[in-house]
Design a protein around this motif. Structure first.
Motif: not given
Length: 200
Positions: A58-61, A93-97
């Motif tokens: 999720w951070n990359v995308v 926000l939620f996907g990465f962190l």
């Protein structure tokens, strides 16, 4: 100066043996008290790698690729403040962190406990629901953002009318939100039960 693999910095309460003129001390910590030991424990942890890789994806995308696209001036001029921005916020926000925090929290809560197979299966189900729900929300918000940009800022359509035409995608976004919420509630119950020691 690089330290050897079997050395670590001095910490209060740790036992060390002197190692000659180097000024270093050989660490006699337990296997879970060194970085290498913690790394092995985290890799063997049932949810650690899954949560970590979900966070990376999720951070990359979301935060990386979509954030970079939105930062381009000729894209930002039209797409800023649309559902594109909302999709970026959801994934970043939620996907990465969020998944990174979950990986750390669940590791701390359960690393000294023996987890039953049934508990592991329930938590993996929670993670599937969270990722699927987030994916449904993100895809529909991206589609809605693209159409909103074209209709409102390209074709000059009224904002309210454009939002009315986007309702199917927003309803699907709500469906993704319900799937996500189900996974979040189930995971919260599992984490609370584990922390309170009611089930393992």
């Amino acid at each position: 100066m690089a330290l050897p693999r079997n050395y670590c910095q001095r910490a209060p309460g740790s036992a060390y043996r002197p190692s000659g003129r180097s000024g270093l001390a050989k660490c006699s910590c337990g296997p879970g008290e060194t970085f290498e030991g913690l790394q092995k424990q985290f890799t063997a942890f049932p949810f650690g790698p899954l949560l970590f890789y979900a966070s990376v994806f999720w951070n990359v995308v979301g935060a990386g690729f979509l954030g970079f696209i939105l930062a381009l001036p000729f894209v930002n001029r039209y797409a800023h403040g649309t559902y594109f921005t909302s999709a970026h916020a959801h994934m970043a926000l939620f996907g990465f962190l969020g998944f990174l925090v979950l990986a750390s929290s669940y590791y701390v809560l359960t690393r000294e406990k023996t987890l039953k197979d049934s508990h592991v299966r329930r938590v993996k189900l929670c993670l599937i629901l969270l990722n699927v729900g987030l994916g449904i929300m993100a895809v529909n918000l991206i589609i809605a953002g693209f159409l909103q940009t074209y209709l409102v800022r390209g074709a000059g359509m009224d904002f309210g009318l454009a939002n009315f035409l986007l309702r199917p995608y927003l309803l699907l976004r709500g469906l993704g939100g319900m799937v996500f919420a189900a996974g979040a509630l189930l995971l919260a119950w599992e984490m609370a039960s584990t922390a309170l020691g009611r089930r393992h």
